[in-house]
Scaffold this motif. Structure first.
Motif, short mmCIF file in Angstrom:
data_model
loop_
_atom_site.label_atom_id
_atom_site.label_comp_id
_atom_site.label_asym_id
_atom_site.label_seq_id
_atom_site.Cartn_x
_atom_site.Cartn_y
_atom_site.Cartn_z
N MET A 89 -4.70 -2.80 6.84
CA MET A 89 -5.69 -2.42 7.85
C MET A 89 -5.65 -1.46 8.08
SD MET A 89 -7.66 -3.91 5.35
CE MET A 89 -6.35 -4.50 4.16
N TYR B 168 -4.89 2.34 7.16
CA TYR B 168 -6.31 2.68 6.69
C TYR B 168 -7.02 3.26 7.60
CZ TYR B 168 -4.58 0.90 1.93
OH TYR B 168 -3.20 1.13 0.92
N PRO C 259 8.01 14.85 -11.51
CA PRO C 259 7.38 14.68 -10.70
C PRO C 259 7.56 14.80 -9.63
CG PRO C 259 7.10 13.24 -12.62
CD PRO C 259 8.46 14.86 -12.89
N ALA D 21 6.97 12.41 -7.98
CA ALA D 21 7.11 10.82 -7.46
C ALA D 21 7.39 10.10 -8.14
CB ALA D 21 6.12 10.10 -8.47
N VAL D 22 9.08 10.63 -8.18
CA VAL D 22 10.46 10.40 -8.54
C VAL D 22 11.26 9.96 -7.06
CG1 VAL D 22 12.21 12.17 -7.97
CG2 VAL D 22 12.53 10.36 -10.14
N GLY E 155 8.64 8.43 -4.99
CA GLY E 155 8.73 6.87 -4.61
C GLY E 155 9.35 5.54 -5.25
N LEU E 156 8.66 6.55 -6.82
CA LEU E 156 10.11 5.26 -7.82
C LEU E 156 11.43 4.78 -7.75
CD1 LEU E 156 10.12 3.61 -10.11
CD2 LEU E 156 11.14 6.03 -11.46
N GLU F 109 -1.51 -4.75 -4.56
CA GLU F 109 -1.57 -3.35 -4.80
C GLU F 109 -1.00 -2.59 -5.65
OE1 GLU F 109 -3.74 -3.02 -3.19
OE2 GLU F 109 -3.42 -0.44 -2.52
N GLY G 98 5.43 3.69 -6.13
CA GLY G 98 6.15 4.79 -6.80
C GLY G 98 6.54 5.14 -8.60
N LEU G 99 6.32 4.15 -9.40
CA LEU G 99 6.51 3.59 -11.11
C LEU G 99 5.41 4.45 -11.47
CD1 LEU G 99 7.96 3.24 -12.86
CD2 LEU G 99 7.24 1.36 -12.89
N ALA H 175 2.64 6.41 -9.65
CA ALA H 175 2.70 7.84 -9.28
C ALA H 175 3.89 8.52 -10.34
CB ALA H 175 2.89 7.94 -8.60
N PHE H 176 4.60 7.97 -10.98
CA PHE H 176 6.02 8.72 -11.73
C PHE H 176 5.02 8.03 -13.25
CE2 PHE H 176 9.37 8.46 -14.08
CZ PHE H 176 10.38 10.13 -13.91
N ALA I 230 2.46 10.77 -13.85
CA ALA I 230 2.26 12.57 -12.62
C ALA I 230 1.91 13.21 -13.75
CB ALA I 230 3.70 12.48 -12.84
N GLU J 116 -2.87 8.90 -7.77
CA GLU J 116 -2.45 8.58 -7.55
C GLU J 116 -2.18 7.16 -6.31
OE1 GLU J 116 1.27 10.26 -5.33
OE2 GLU J 116 1.56 11.29 -7.18
N ALA K 294 -6.56 2.59 -3.52
CA ALA K 294 -6.85 2.42 -2.17
C ALA K 294 -7.18 1.30 -0.68
CB ALA K 294 -8.09 3.22 -1.80
N GLY K 295 -6.05 0.08 -1.43
CA GLY K 295 -5.66 -0.76 -0.23
C GLY K 295 -6.89 -2.09 -0.62
#
Lengths: 368, 306
Positions: A151, A154, A321, A323-324, A326-327, B39, B101-102, B104-105, B108, B215, B219-220
């Protein structure tokens, strides 16, 4: 039938083989993923792992991304060794960046060697303050630190957004939500001229060494280890769990705060909303992957720094992307935890018929 | 009156994703498994639902896709935390990081697209009741579904044999095992149910609340839901009230702006998170009471004796 059996002694080989195994599995998954997306897997993996660090500039960029990861991870190592589940490095980092920026903007017209240290200390203090909130909530009000730190992450992000949209906004910035560029006296010196690599990496390495000294050579490190492994034993020995929790949190806040301060005074040079691409969260992976050990987290932070620049490289070179990144990080952590199970357990082949009848209850209690 | 009705209706809408995910986690925790991956499961549910809705044009298929995405993620978690007896904290965190991560991927290529989300459907007669009619009976189908699930879970936990077995496993897995219950199977089912509900909560976000994909759009909320379960002392009726209260906290900035308050949106956007911490403080300051309500085996992996 495959059976999972508890090892009499934890496997120390598996403890260090597990991260390597996890990396191999992640790369294999990446290979399949590239195939599935109709891209050349060898080319893709080369772009991700090798191209970004094939020259000095690339290596400097790697060091640049390593710095915040290593700093955050060093602090989190202290927390996780004591089983303080601080997920708040991201928040400490953001507050560090915010605190340092607030001071740097105040000192715009100053020159002198003292400006930079003051700015960095402001970042450290801001990070510690943020960590202290979670520490107090845990030790005095018994709030679960996982939830409070998340928390607080955020809240920190929103505070930072407020600052760049409000009090710290550059009045001549064409309306962009960002601060003014800091004065030269508030910027970290470069380590290698001609690259963006700055002193932050040295801070990170220093933090890692300090972690090693703390746990290998100091009494408080020993106490932290004991509290983490057996809280009752620690209580019998008279180690104050409360004091150790505070210590762990404050160290975590200080290092992550310094990381945030180094980021705004280093490569960025001003406060922007996207100051962190999730360093504080990635640092959690670094700690687990690095086995909560100084050398381990140095190696792991290099690997995870690579995932950031590798992702950018794939975006530019193969139109994938971003985002790869994070994946890849998620896969790595997932495989790591799966492999980690085999530190404590081994797989046995056993025919289901041979299963002995269960006289289970007392045995099961012992197990728990 | 008109304003109050509107606020209450918006509160229920904002609380629905929290209600869905928190009810799922409630069941999961009652079996003794703490899944911090809410999440991640929600995000996967949201992205799966949105992508399927966009490609098939069917919201019903999309909702199923979301639920299955959530279940799939939950099974990954169960593999780690239940079968391999990994640390539940670490496994849940891994699931969240992996899911973030997944999703967002996967999503995308779909950022910026939009779909026609769930429409409000008025229930005849009931929706004519003053205030309550508009608040509860003039909503979209998923809101109604969340209420049905709530009723189902309440009945299940307190008035069925299955609920008793679930609670037995969560309180004392050894005793449950000695009585012939398959602890791991019960935990797998509970985790999978939690995943399905988290997926559904994700679907609510990307198909009804804001019909689009961005993405980290949760938001939590997954984390807030975890706090909500603690707040509710593991009771579904309190989860319902809590979810709507949190819904109110998360729309408060809209209300205040509507009333002509001039405060920074960024500062007001902190409110749900601040409220969450305050709730935790209120509920946790007395550790004895927390211990009394927490399922006894929560967070401890179980290995059946041999």
């Amino acid at each position: 039938m495959l059976l999972l059996e508890r090892r009499p002694v934890d496997s120390s080989l598996m403890r260090w083989a597990s991260p390597v195994l996890a990396l191999v599995l992640t790369v294999m998954t990446g290979f399949v993923l590239f195939l599935a997306m109709g891209k050349d897997p060898v080319e893709g993996l080369t772009f991700f792992f090798i191209t970004p660090i094939s020259d000095l500039i690339g290596l400097a960029e790697l060091g640049l991304k390593m710095a915040p990861l290593l700093l955050c991870a060093a602090g989190l190592t202290v927390c996780y060794r004591a089983k303080v589940w601080n997920i708040g490095a991201e928040g400490h980092f953001l507050m560090g960046a915010l605190g340092a920026s607030a001071v740097a903007v105040q000192l715009m017209d100053m020159s002198g060697f003292w400006v930079l240290p003051v700015v960095l200390v402001a970042g450290i203090l801001a990070g510690m303050l943020w960590a202290a909130i979670a520490a107090g909530l845990k030790t005095h009000l018994h709030c679960n630190e996982i939830l409070t730190t998340i928390m607080l992450n955020y809240i920190a992000l929103n505070l930072l957004l407020y600052a760049v949209h409000g009090p710290l906004k550059d009045p001549y910035g064409f309306g962009f939500p960002q601060s003014v560029m800091f004065a030269e006296s508030a910027l970290l010196p470069d380590l290698i001229p001609g690259t963006r690599l700055h002193l932050g990496l040295a801070f990170g390495l220093l933090a890692a060494v300090s972690v090693w000294v703390l746990f290998a050579r100091s009494f408080i490190g020993f106490q932290l280890n004991v509290v983490g492994q057996d809280q009752r034993a620690a209580a019998f020995a008279g180690f104050g769990a409360r004091r150790l929790t505070w210590f762990a949190f404050l160290v975590g806040g200080a290092t992550a705060g310094l990381a945030g301060a180094s980021e705004v005074t280093g490569p960025i040079g001003q406060l922007v909303p996207q100051v962190s691409p999730g360093y504080g969260y990635t640092a959690i992976i670094v700690v687990f992957l690095g086995r909560m050990h100084a050398l381990g987290i140095i190696a792991a932070s290099a690997l995870l720094a690579l995932t950031f620049i590798g992702g950018e490289m794939l975006q530019i070179a193969m139109n994938m992307p971003k985002a790869v990144t994070g994946l890849f990080q998620g896969l790595l952590l997932f495989y790591l935890l799966t492999c980690d199970a085999f530190i404590h357990y081994r797989v046995r082949l056993r025919a289901p018929v041979r299963k002995p009848t269960r006289v289970a209850a007392p045995a099961a209690t012992q197990e728990a | 009156m008109e304003l109050l009705t509107n606020i209450l209706a918006a509160m229920v809408v904002a609380g629905t994703p929290l209600l869905l995910v928190a009810l799922g986690e409630l069941i999961c925790e009652r079996s003794g498994v703490l899944n911090l991956g809410q999440e991640g499961m929600m995000l996967m549910g949201a992205v799966a639902g949105f992508v399927v809705a966009l490609t098939t044009g069917s919201l019903a298929v999309a909702v199923f896709a979301s639920v299955f995405a959530g279940i799939g993620m939950a099974l990954l978690f169960a593999l780690m935390a239940v079968t391999l007896a990994a640390n539940q904290y670490a496994a849940g965190l891994a699931l969240t990081i992996f899911g973030t991560g997944l999703s967002a991927f996967v999503g995308a290529g779909f950022v910026g697209e939009s779909i026609d989300g769930f429409e409000r459907v008025a229930i005849p007669l009931l929706s004519d009741i003053p205030v309550i009619g508009r608040v509860l009976f003039h909503q979209d189908l998923l809101v109604y579904f969340s209420l049905v699930v709530f009723a189902g879970i309440w009945l299940f936990l307190h008035h069925s044999r299955g609920g008793l077995l679930l609670r037995a496993v969560g309180e004392d897995p050894d005793a449950a095992n000695a009585n012939g219950l398959k602890v791991l199977v019960v935990r797998y089912l509970a985790v999978a149910f939690g995943g399905g509900m988290a997926g559904l909560a994700g679907a609510y976000l990307s198909l009804a609340y804001t019909p689009m994909w961005t993405e980290n759009m949760t938001a939590g909320r997954g984390w807030i839901a975890l706090a909500l379960v603690v707040f509710a002392t593991w009771r579904p009726e309190r989860v319902l009230i809590g979810a709507w209260l949190f819904g109110a906290a998360s729309i408060l900035h809209l209300v205040l702006q509507g009333l002509g308050w001039r405060a920074s949106t960024e500062l007001l956007a902190m409110l749900p998170y601040v409220v969450t911490i305050l709730m935790l403080v209120l509920l946790s300051w007395n550790p004895a009471r927390t211990r009394l309500n927490t399922p006894l085996s929560l967070g401890q992996p179980y290995r059946p004796g041999r």
